[in-house]
Design a protein around this motif. Structure first.
Motif, PDB file in Angstrom:
ATOM      1  N   GLY A   8      -1.166   3.658 -10.098  1.00  0.00           N
ATOM      2  CA  GLY A   8      -0.243   3.359  -9.022  1.00  0.00           C
ATOM      3  C   GLY A   8       0.131   4.537  -8.165  1.00  0.00           C
ATOM      4  O   GLY A   8      -0.249   4.620  -7.015  1.00  0.00           O
ATOM      5  N   SER A   9       0.848   5.476  -8.705  1.00  0.00           N
ATOM      6  CA  SER A   9       1.173   6.616  -7.859  1.00  0.00           C
ATOM      7  C   SER A   9       0.826   7.875  -8.608  1.00  0.00           C
ATOM      8  O   SER A   9       1.665   8.652  -9.017  1.00  0.00           O
ATOM      9  N   HIS A  87       4.070   0.505  -6.623  1.00  0.00           N
ATOM     10  CA  HIS A  87       3.722   1.063  -5.326  1.00  0.00           C
ATOM     11  C   HIS A  87       4.896   1.731  -4.651  1.00  0.00           C
ATOM     12  O   HIS A  87       6.032   1.315  -4.779  1.00  0.00           O
ATOM     13  N   SER A  91       3.244   3.363   1.022  1.00  0.00           N
ATOM     14  CA  SER A  91       1.899   2.826   0.989  1.00  0.00           C
ATOM     15  C   SER A  91       1.920   1.315   1.146  1.00  0.00           C
ATOM     16  O   SER A  91       1.023   0.736   1.712  1.00  0.00           O
ATOM     17  N   TRP A 254      -2.701  10.636  -1.874  1.00  0.00           N
ATOM     18  CA  TRP A 254      -2.223   9.737  -2.927  1.00  0.00           C
ATOM     19  C   TRP A 254      -2.071   8.322  -2.398  1.00  0.00           C
ATOM     20  O   TRP A 254      -2.404   7.354  -3.074  1.00  0.00           O
ATOM     21  N   ASP A 255      -1.583   8.226  -1.154  1.00  0.00           N
ATOM     22  CA  ASP A 255      -1.441   6.878  -0.593  1.00  0.00           C
ATOM     23  C   ASP A 255      -2.790   6.183  -0.504  1.00  0.00           C
ATOM     24  O   ASP A 255      -2.921   5.013  -0.838  1.00  0.00           O
ATOM     25  N   ASP A 258      -3.864   5.175  -3.836  1.00  0.00           N
ATOM     26  CA  ASP A 258      -3.107   3.993  -4.257  1.00  0.00           C
ATOM     27  C   ASP A 258      -3.760   2.727  -3.718  1.00  0.00           C
ATOM     28  O   ASP A 258      -3.962   1.756  -4.430  1.00  0.00           O
TER      29      ASP A 258
END
Lengths: 261, 560
Positions: A8-9, A87, A91, A254-255, A258
């Motif tokens: 997820g993150s 999330h 994002s 990271w986004d 994700d």
């Protein structure tokens, strides 16, 4: 969908007492690249889930038979309602409205996303895992998921969608503009300056011979200025990257990752 | 820089930097050669110990190709400078400055400026998009097989040329430093250096190679710094005095301190210098063993920081070569330097001998031997880095992808690493054999050719791939082959192969290309062919894949 939540993150949570190194794939401070910039992103949610989930057998999901199962569940990945707790708000909002749009292109799905999932499994290593890995490097997940020989030729349409969205996002355009706005002019300047130097040495020997201080002539001054300008451009580039790109690029990284889950 | 710089436009006095070994006269003789042998043996033992010590850690592809990607940016920066600064920089460039004064410094400047391209255009983007090799970066958006075949071939050619040059150079250099003469000593040196590099690479992979580079770079920097400070102390930190004494020690007198001593006699020789300069400045960013260094760090940011460290170290080193070169001429005298070796390769050891107290003294003996041992460690480290880059390209790009039959199952990671080790032995063996046959050849042309091929074949492809939306697989192949082939063909018809006194085949003359370095023509051709191949093809570039490449290269999303 355990691995969905795991990824997820990816590893943004500083564990208690640990300073997180935002810049390193391998995660925690103590990795060789730690430096002053290891402060967090404000407002990121903290996921205590991760510590438990990391011990889930993520790699089980990477085996061939499971691919089809996961492949079918890909649209679910992109359905925000399914992953509220994991999330980030950012994002999610970027992702809104993309979920349905992946049907157009006919390619094989899944592989790229899985490759990324496995990579992020590496990036998720917590301090204790990290230590273990550095003692016995052969036992770490070696980052070669699926096809050991490299990325597959066919692009996952979902991933393509994500990358195209990110490419068109203002955040990415800003990063790219900041990169090019420095690199293109700086390259032009140093190439011209170097060519000018080489040319003027041959073209104006009289001027070059002009002595400034003792045997120190204009030619030597220009030569030393080449050294100085190289150091200067290096410093300016580093500063530009540090202040204008690094933070935004990491957030976007990271986004993007994700969204690729 | 890992290279034996050479400039010999028609009429220039400098034929080669590492010329055929002067059989008649070893530079200096005496007990310091025995001490040098002992120190050489120590260097060998130390590097083998490093290899065995770190080589056992991890056997995965990631470990062999990239050392586990867990080197720090300072460590990798030092290793980068170690890859770049060869014995030819330490001995060759210093010798050029000693003999040709100001014009020798032009090499130092060119080699340093080249790093700006690596820093701004290559390091971060390559680290973010590739996994082990340059072809990985291309394969992100192109069809795998053709681009891997093209880029893998170019990489192997570049490293092999470079490797042969280093090994032939090593043969002459070690013989020179040990004071031995005769073909047998050189032959055995080449075989021994080749055997050692195969052991380093097959046993230790990238991790051992990197540590050897780090140790060697530290030895080199320490040695250069100590000698520099010593020279400055001798001149009471009066640079003007140093420059005047150097001009006094050179037969050229005041012209020694002015540009134009080495080149600038004719238009051809000036063009040749521009061509060489282009190849050096643009080629550095396309050298496979430099590119593969960026994969040994965890992130693009670490890759950038390691380049910054490398620029600092390389820049300081080249500033020191200026002082060392001037010091050698001032203290030893250009005439003595030239007598010992026509290309000036022994300027630094002779300077150390002089600083230590001169011929026959204990200090002089010790410092001559120490300097020689540093040069030897440098040679070993550089050939190890080259062999590794070459075998990785072969196993990962050519064997596992480009030449793999579609009907066979894909190569497993394990098979690929086994193949990489096997190919290190094969390429190392091939390099030994070719070097033995190439002993008579002009070494420097091989190196400048390697740079020219890297600049003509690798750099245009890489830059187009990262920045041009419409670039296609066809364009990538055209620009790789379109740079590679002209570079090789032009050299074949240049004065280095035939038609000149120093040529490979001095008896015949079929040259029509006037320049010794093909870069001036072949680099633009590489760019031109890439463009033609793209716009003339039916195929359209896939905008989605370019989007993926752009996002990945600038943000690091999905980076390994």
């Amino acid at each position: 969908l355990a691995q969905h939540e795991v990824t997820g993150s990816a590893g943004r949570t500083p564990r208690q007492g640990q300073e997180y190194d935002w810049w390193s794939v391998s995660g925690m401070a103590g990795s060789p690249d730690t430096d002053q910039q290891s402060s967090g992103f404000p407002g990121e949610p903290v996921h205590e889930l991760m510590h438990d989930l990391i011990h889930e057998p993520i790699h089980e999901f990477m085996h061939e038979p499971d691919r089809e199962f996961l492949q079918e569940s890909v649209p679910e990945f992109l359905d925000e309602s399914d992953h509220g707790p994991v999330h980030t708000a950012r994002s999610d909002s970027q992702l809104a409205g993309q979920a349905g749009g992946h049907g157009g292109r006919s390619q094989r799905t899944g592989s790229t996303a899985f490759a990324d999932a496995d990579r992020s499994a590496r990036s998720l290593r917590l301090p204790e895992d990290d230590d273990a890995a550095s003692v016995i490097p052969g036992q770490r997940p070696s980052g070669t998921p699926g096809s050991p020989a490299g990325p597959l030729e066919e692009q996952d349409p979902v991933a393509a969608e994500v990358y195209r969205e990110v490419q068109q996002s203002p955040a990415f355009q800003e990063i790219r503009r900041n990169h090019r706005r420095f690199v293109f002019p700086a390259t032009a300047v140093f190439v011209c300056w170097y060519l000018f130097y080489v040319t003027v040495l041959a073209a104006a020997p009289g001027l070059m011979r002009t002595q400034l201080a003792g045997p120190f002539s204009v030619a030597w001054l220009l030569g030393l200025l080449q050294f100085a300008s190289t150091f200067l451009i290096t410093w300016l580039y580093a500063r530009n990257a540090r202040t204008k790109r690094d933070r935004a690029a990491l957030g976007l990284r990271w986004d993007t990752q994700d969204q690729l889950r | 820089m890992n290279q034996l710089p050479q400039f010999s436009g028609s009429g220039t006095p400098l034929a080669t930097v590492l010329p055929p070994f002067p059989h008649t006269q070893p530079p200096v003789d005496g007990p310091h050669h025995n001490l040098a042998v002992v120190l050489f043996a120590l260097v060998v033992v130390m590097t083998l110990a490093i290899t065995l010590w770190v080589g056992r850690r991890g056997q995965a592809a990631e470990d062999f190709y990239t050392g586990g990607r867990d080197f720090g940016s300072l460590q990798n920066g030092v290793a980068l400078s170690g890859d770049y600064l060869s014995a030819a920089s330490f001995l060759g460039v210093t010798g050029l400055i000693a003999l040709y004064g100001y014009d020798g410094m032009l090499y130092s400047i060119g080699f340093l400026v080249a790093w700006l391209i690596v820093l701004m255009w290559v390091a971060e983007l390559v680290r973010n998009t590739g996994r082990y090799t340059l072809a990985d970066v291309l394969a992100t958006r192109m069809r795998q097989r053709p681009v891997r075949a093209a880029s893998g071939t170019a990489s192997v050619v570049v490293t092999l040329l470079y490797l042969i040059a280093q090994m032939v150079g090593a043969g002459s250099l070690v013989a020179l430093l040990l004071g031995t003469t005769g073909a047998a000593a050189k032959t055995w040196t080449i075989v021994a250096v080749g055997g050692l590099m195969i052991i380093y690479v097959t046993v230790g992979g990238m991790r051992a190679t990197t540590w050897i580079q780090i140790v060697k770079a530290m030895m080199l920097m320490t040695g250069a710094l100590a000698l520099t400070v010593w020279v400055l102390v001798r001149f009471h930190f009066d640079l003007a005095d140093l420059m005047r004494s150097a001009a006094h020690g050179s037969p050229a007198g005041d012209r020694y301190l002015e540009p134009g001593l080495l080149y600038g006699e004719s238009t051809t020789s000036r063009l040749d210098f521009v061509s060489l300069g282009m190849a050096l400045v643009l080629g550095t960013a396309g050298l496979p063993h430099i590119l593969s260094r960026f994969y040994t760090v965890p992130t693009a940011r670490a890759a950038r920081r390691s380049v910054i460290w490398a620029i600092g170290l390389v820049g300081c080193f080249y500033l020191m070569t200026v002082v060392l070169g001037l010091g050698a001429t001032a203290l030893v005298g250009a005439k003595a330097v030239k007598t010992a070796n026509p290309a000036g390769n022994t300027a630094v050891p002779l300077l150390a001998l002089n600083l230590g107290g001169g011929e026959g003294s204990t200090g002089g003996t010790l410092f001559f031997a120490l300097t020689s041992a540093i040069a030897f460690a440098t040679i070993l480290a550089v050939v190890a880095g080259l062999t590794l880059a070459s075998s990785v390209s072969f196993a990962h790009d050519l064997y596992a992808q480009a030449f793999r039959s579609r009907n066979k199952p894909p190569v497993t990671e394990r098979q690929e690493v086994v193949m990489a080790r096997v190919s290190a032995v094969l390429i190392g063996g091939l390099a030994i054999v070719l070097s033995l046959y190439a002993q008579r050849l002009n070494v420097a042309f091989l190196v400048s050719l390697a740079f020219a091929v890297a600049a003509s074949a690798n750099l245009p492809t890489l830059v187009y791939n990262l920045f041009w939306r419409r670039f296609t697989t066809r364009g990538a192949c055209w620009s790789t082959y379109g740079g590679l082939v002209p570079a090789l063909v032009l050299v074949f018809f240049s004065p280095v192969v035939s038609g000149a006194r120093t040529a490979m085949f001095p008896g015949v003359d079929f040259h029509w290309f006037p320049l010794e370095n093909p870069g001036l023509v072949s680099i633009p051709l590489g760019f031109l062919f890439g463009w033609i191949g793209t716009v003339s093809g039916e195929e359209k570039a896939d905008p989605d894949k370019f989007a993926e490449l752009e996002v990945r290269s600038l943000t690091g999303a999905g980076a390994v």
